[in-house]
Design a protein around this motif. Structure first.
Motif, mmCIF file in Angstrom:
data_model
loop_
_atom_site.group_PDB
_atom_site.id
_atom_site.type_symbol
_atom_site.label_atom_id
_atom_site.label_comp_id
_atom_site.label_asym_id
_atom_site.label_seq_id
_atom_site.Cartn_x
_atom_site.Cartn_y
_atom_site.Cartn_z
ATOM 1 N N LEU A 121 0.838 -1.121 -0.333
ATOM 2 C CA LEU A 121 -0.450 0.314 -0.046
ATOM 3 C C LEU A 121 0.900 1.530 0.658
ATOM 4 O O LEU A 121 0.551 2.460 -0.594
ATOM 5 C CB LEU A 121 -1.013 -0.235 1.703
ATOM 6 N N THR A 125 0.670 4.013 -2.690
ATOM 7 C CA THR A 125 -0.073 5.288 -1.733
ATOM 8 C C THR A 125 0.062 7.030 -2.913
ATOM 9 O O THR A 125 -1.231 7.421 -3.378
ATOM 10 C CB THR A 125 0.658 6.425 -0.715
ATOM 11 N N LEU A 142 -10.190 -1.292 -0.538
ATOM 12 C CA LEU A 142 -8.266 -2.144 -0.426
ATOM 13 C C LEU A 142 -8.336 -2.623 0.753
ATOM 14 O O LEU A 142 -8.711 -1.738 1.654
ATOM 15 C CB LEU A 142 -7.620 -1.099 -0.708
ATOM 16 N N VAL A 144 -6.559 -4.719 3.782
ATOM 17 C CA VAL A 144 -4.894 -4.682 4.115
ATOM 18 C C VAL A 144 -4.383 -5.732 4.609
ATOM 19 O O VAL A 144 -5.280 -5.073 5.618
ATOM 20 C CB VAL A 144 -4.899 -3.225 4.167
ATOM 21 N N PHE A 174 -11.007 9.250 1.658
ATOM 22 C CA PHE A 174 -11.030 8.084 1.356
ATOM 23 C C PHE A 174 -10.699 7.845 3.225
ATOM 24 O O PHE A 174 -10.932 8.903 3.298
ATOM 25 C CB PHE A 174 -9.164 7.775 1.291
ATOM 26 N N ILE A 176 -10.204 5.274 6.502
ATOM 27 C CA ILE A 176 -9.645 3.955 6.690
ATOM 28 C C ILE A 176 -10.279 2.960 7.886
ATOM 29 O O ILE A 176 -10.353 4.071 9.119
ATOM 30 C CB ILE A 176 -7.702 4.487 7.318
ATOM 31 N N ILE A 201 -10.242 1.847 2.412
ATOM 32 C CA ILE A 201 -9.096 0.870 3.012
ATOM 33 C C ILE A 201 -9.076 0.193 4.056
ATOM 34 O O ILE A 201 -9.504 0.902 5.593
ATOM 35 C CB ILE A 201 -7.679 1.735 3.048
#
Length: 1054
Positions: A121, A125, A142, A144, A174, A176, A201
């Motif tokens: 990742l 980025t 994503l 991860v 985004f 996360i 993510i």
């Protein structure tokens, strides 16, 4: 049970659910015995969730993505899969896919999914900053898994340090999410596909929590198509942006990212007055108000645990927390940063007591120790060899307790592929009451395995007795606990084979050392197939385990009834009661005598977690992303993306006839092989394209020796051929007949013009002098005729040389320059002649890789004085090969041969792609060592411009250094420092050794690569022989010349 492998099948514990079927959640729905990781893959891989799944190599090396690939191939309801490599700019493929806007692949019901690890990742980025804004029609998710190799031993760690420097580069759109508990990971994975107007993510604990086999419920989020905001989704499944645990009036508060270590810290906080912990579940968008609300007003000190690459780096989490709590108008808590480097993260993971001491020191230097030991949790540890006949035992034990609804179980399997050929498997099994499971701590921290792990296991089972001689296993057992050893050794033989340190530990801890011969019992009870006897062996070990585990309450009847609930009354045609009777008689408790005071043994090894294995539906074992032919190959080649897969070579294979139809104009035997890998090794922005090729040779009969060269019969570029045909005025589809070169004129072969010019005729090669003379006869303009005649004459040698060497003209260039000369196409083909095969040193050993041949190639590109680009014909062809494309090849002998005696030292010096034959040498010497065949010292010198960009096969070389295949390495990267360093400089540093190896130990020296270093290398060796062995320079030079005659000073330069 759907999606659960049978414990007595031959698939072993590596088996993973084919594809767990997830149904709508309900209070009555039963949890399946799955790993959360498999469920996350299933959620992400479904066509209803993803339009496509991009699986990056690092994710698959971490054991995440293999199942998705398998499901996608066998079930149309799953999304298509795209396999990608992680390198600079790796995220641009995702940017391009989402930028299509109206692409038919991106629908309103599905997002684009990618799998990668934290290091992967981090590499992506910068590219992700170019993503288009998210929408319901264009979203990226994503997934991860947090697994990162750390340190010289490549131990796996859950560190997020690689992300720290790059997180600020992510655009604002985004989200996360971080999860640490299996159920939480499944829930947030499902939530990611329900969020609109944001890319997501999801970072989850794949180091331990999501790989544990236990009872994981389906995602708790309701509905399938309803779109949610982040706050709505979290609220619906019972989560907040931040999770607080601990004293409600805490004065000391720790803030960290939600993950395995913080789960352990939360457990400490729940038992420590004055301490609280805030776990960050949503890192982006950052909610300052939610953080301030989560931290008690009583807090005086806030300690931020930040994963950082180095102790000098500043973590982004500290900046987020500090800015949120900073209030110039009111005094607030002091915010302190604690940098957790990857090495420290690994230390805390393998030694949680060290982490506990650190956390308590933040509360008070005098804080009393806190015990997280729970008597309701029984910790069982199995050590074995991967894929052995007893690999199913841990899973079988776990499933034996499944019918008991008041018992909770978790099973985590890890591998160490470096400390022992064939690897070591460690299975942690936690058995507890439902109540004890309410506060989740990852199994890796409940039952840690590290150099300092002692007294942590309630039960230790060793299924491969040789491990007691090589590894320090007994120290993990608690005093007085059972130590079950499964072996067909006699009791006296077992005791004599235990390492002295292990024997001493067994005595000091008063471990109950018990022996069971499962092979003998299974053979006596069954005459069936080997797999049937293996199944009985597993049951024998299970019954022996239950007898010891249940302790004083273990009567034969109690053990039998417990086993029958999960197994039934019959095992492969043998009565379970009969097996139990044999186990009761065959289980022996041994007394270990005190080892002699003067008895010593080799230092014992410790288990290090460095590999993750997945077994697919078709039975293939995938370890760190590489398919294995044997676990013995793992330590050399599996930690790295460029690893090869050894295959068995059957020397009895029949001879294959020469297929003259492939290339009838070529006298040597040719083979049609299939390209399976075409992978660039240098970064895309680097000015040299060095790439690795693999060809499948199965069914061709191709055989090669170490050091031989592969002749590639390359093709011309199709567009350039068509462009020439258009200019020349010839129909590319016209059929022509051409004589076979070198024949008597009677042998002919028929092809279309396009086939001939693309696949056979050297149209874009370098013209010979005779071509100019021959072409002049067809010129209709006098100026063209005279010019061609002059260039082909002795007087025109300087003009010919200029055209050939400076202007680097091709046949096609000359035809265009003197365009009145136009022979018929058949005659033109005869004048030009055929493409000659280009030969490349083979970069593999067939004894190791089997039906495969590897090449290492660099593309040849240059500009003419006029600025026109030029390309090497064959390297251009090879660089453009697609996987599955057929290639015609032949074999050419080479001077690069290993010495006749395996114990002779070898000194290899390779520059750039000159490393190719030495990769084959190293593979073969490593293979010899695995067969316990002695090999001599192996010195390896390699030179290129930059280590970070052109350390070819660097990961494999480092592995060979690590395991001793390479005795010594001299690596010269000429432009990584102000003063240029070449291989001859490295050789001078080792002059004493090199002189001794060549003069006194029958050593062999090899140099492969460009010609320019030959004089300097020769001078370095002459000087070494003079300085360290007393030879005068003339005698030393003569000695090297004599070595050439003996094939002990071998040069292959170009």
């Amino acid at each position: 049970m759907s999606g659960t492998s049978t414990p007595l099948s031959t698939t072993s514990t590596l088996s993973v659910p084919p594809s767990p079927t997830l149904k709508a959640s309900s209070a009555a729905s039963k949890a399946a015995l799955l790993s959360a990781s498999a469920v996350i893959e299933q959620i992400a891989a479904k066509g209803s969730s993803s339009s496509a799944v991009y699986i990056y190599d690092l994710a698959e090396q971490a054991g995440f993505g293999t199942l998705t690939k398998s499901w996608s191939k066998s079930d149309a309801s799953y999304a298509p899969v795209v396999s990608l490599q992680t390198r600079a700019g790796a995220g641009l493929s995702l940017v391009g896919r989402l930028s299509q806007g109206s692409s038919k692949d991106v629908t309103s019901a599905a997002a684009l999914t990618a799998y990668n690890t934290p290091p992967g990742l981090a590499a992506m980025t910068q590219s992700l900053s170019y993503l288009p804004p998210p929408s319901s029609h264009s979203r990226l998710v994503l997934q991860v898994p947090t697994v990162t190799p750390v340190g010289e031993r490549f131990s796996l760690s859950p560190t997020l340090a690689p992300l720290t420097p790059v997180l600020p580069l992510l655009p604002e759109h985004f989200t996360i999410l971080l999860s640490a508990v299996p159920q939480e990971s499944v829930d947030l994975a499902a939530l990611a596909y329900r969020l609109t107007e944001t890319h997501v993510i999801h970072i989850f604990d794949h180091f331990s929590a999501t790989r544990e086999f236990g009872k994981v419920s389906v995602p708790r989020i309701a509905g399938e198509s309803e779109k949610l905001t982040l706050k709505e989704g979290l609220s619906q499944i019972g989560y907040d942006f931040f999770d607080y645990v601990g004293d409600k009036d805490a004065q000391t508060v720790i803030v960290g990212l939600n993950g395995p270590l913080l789960q352990y810290v939360k457990a400490i906080a729940s038992r420590t007055p004055g301490l609280g912990v805030v776990a960050v579940r949503v890192l982006r968008p950052w909610d300052e108000d939610a953080l301030r609300a989560a931290i008690p007003a009583s807090a005086k000190d806030v300690h931020v645990l930040d994963d950082v690459p180095t102790e000098y780096a500043q973590g982004g989490l500290y900046l987020d927390v500090f800015s949120s709590l900073l209030n110039p108008l009111e005094p607030g808590p002091t915010v302190k940063s604690h940098r957790i480097t990857p090495a420290l993260n690994l230390e805390y993971t393998t030694s949680p007591s060290t982490l506990a001491s650190f956390i308590l020191s933040l509360v008070s230097p005098l804080a009393p120790p806190v015990s997280l030991e729970d008597q309701a949790v029984k910790k069982v540890l199995f050590f074995s060899t991967p894929k052995s006949s007893l690999s199913a035992v841990p899973r079988l034990v776990e499933q034996t307790f499944l019918p008991h609804t008041n018992i909770s179980s978790r099973l985590l399997t890890d591998y160490d592929i470096l400390s022992k050929p064939g690897g070591v498997e460690a299975d942690r099994l936690l058995l507890s009451t439902k109540e004890a499971e309410k506060q989740f701590i990852p199994a890796s921290l409940v039952l840690p395995l590290g150099p300092d792990s002692q007294n942590v296991a309630d039960f230790l089972a060793v299924l491969d007795p040789t491990l007691l001689k090589s590894h320090s296993l007994a120290v993990v057992a608690k005093a007085g606990s059972p130590l079950l050893v499964v072996s067909n050794w006699a009791p006296a033989e077992l005791v004599s084979n235990i390492a002295p340190d292990v024997a001493l530990t067994v005595r000091e801890k008063q471990l109950r050392l018990c022996l069971i011969d499962a092979v003998k019992i299974a053979s006596e009870l069954s005459t069936g197939t080997p797999s049937q006897r293996d199944a009985i062996q597993n049951v024998v070990v299970l019954l022996a385990f239950l007898r010891l585990y249940l302790g004083k309450g273990a009567t034969q009847n109690v053990v039998l009834k417990l086993a029958q609930k999960g197994l039934g009354d019959d095992i492969q045609g043998v009565d379970l009661q009969k097996i139990a009777g044999e186990v009761w008689e065959g289980l022996i408790e041994l007394q270990v005598p005190e080892p002699p005071a003067d008895e010593t043994s080799s230092p014992l090894k410790h288990f290090e977690f460095n590999a993750i294995a997945v077994e697919t539906e078709d039975g293939e074992t995938v370890v760190n992303g590489a398919k294995l032919g044997s676990w013995h190959d793992a330590a050399k080649h599996i930690l790295f993306p460029s690893a090869f897969t050894p295959q068995y070579v059957d020397d009895s294979v029949v001879e294959y006839e020469h297929n003259t139809a492939l290339r009838p104009e070529v006298p040597e035997q040719t083979f049609l092989v299939t390209c399976t890998v075409n992978r660039r090794l240098t970064p895309t922005e680097y000015d040299r394209n060095v790439f690795h090729l693999e060809f499948d040779t199965r069914g061709t009969g191709l055989k090669y020796e170490i050091g031989e060269a592969l002749g590639v019969h390359g093709w011309n570029d199709a567009d350039e051929v068509l462009d020439f045909c258009s200019w020349y005025g010839v129909d590319p589809n016209r059929v022509i007949t051409i004589p076979v070169p070198g024949g008597d004129g009677t042998k002919m072969h028929t092809r279309t013009v396009f086939q001939a010019l693309q696949q056979q005729i050297d149209l874009f090669g370098k013209p010979t002098k005779t071509f100019y003379s021959d072409l002049s006869a067809y010129a209709t303009r006098q100026t063209d005729k005279y010019a061609l005649q002059f260039i082909g004459s002795p007087e025109g040698v300087s003009t010919f040389k200029k055209l050939s060497e400076k202007d680097t003209v091709t046949f096609a260039d000359i035809l265009r320059r003197y365009d009145s000369a136009r022979p018929g196409i058949e005659r033109l083909c005869e004048l030009i002649g055929d493409i000659k095969p280009r030969h490349y040193s083979i970069a593999s050993s067939q004894a190791v890789v089997g039906d495969r041949v590897d090449l290492l190639v660099v593309t040849v590109e240059w500009l003419t004085p006029s600025g026109s680009p030029r390309y090497g014909q064959c390297t251009r062809y090879l660089a453009g090969l697609k996987v599955g494309q057929k290639v015609t090849v032949s074999i050419r002998p080479s001077v690069m041969k290993l010495p006749p005696e395996h114990t002779q030292p070898i000194i290899m010096a390779g520059l750039g792609t000159g490393a190719a034959p030495f990769r084959a040498f190293l593979q073969y010497r490593a293979w010899l060592a695995q067969q316990n065949i002695p090999v001599g010292p192996t010195y390896y010198y390699f030179g290129s411009r930059h280590r970070s960009q052109e350390y070819l096969y660097g990961e494999e070389i480092e592995a060979f250094i690590l395991d001793g295949t390479i005795t010594h390495a001299g690596l010269a990267f000429s432009r990584d420092q102000r003063q240029k360093i070449y291989i001859q400089h490295k050789m001078r540093e080792d002059g004493k050794d090199l002189a001794r190896l060549l003069l006194k130990e029958k050593g062999v020296f090899y140099l492969c690569g460009p010609t320019w270093p030959v004089p300097d290398v020769h001078e370095a060796l002459v000087d070494a022989l003079a300085e360290f062995e007393g030879l005068d320079p003339q005698h030393a030079s003569t000695f090297l010349e004599e070595l050439k005659e003996e094939e002990r000073y071998v040069l292959e330069v170009y």
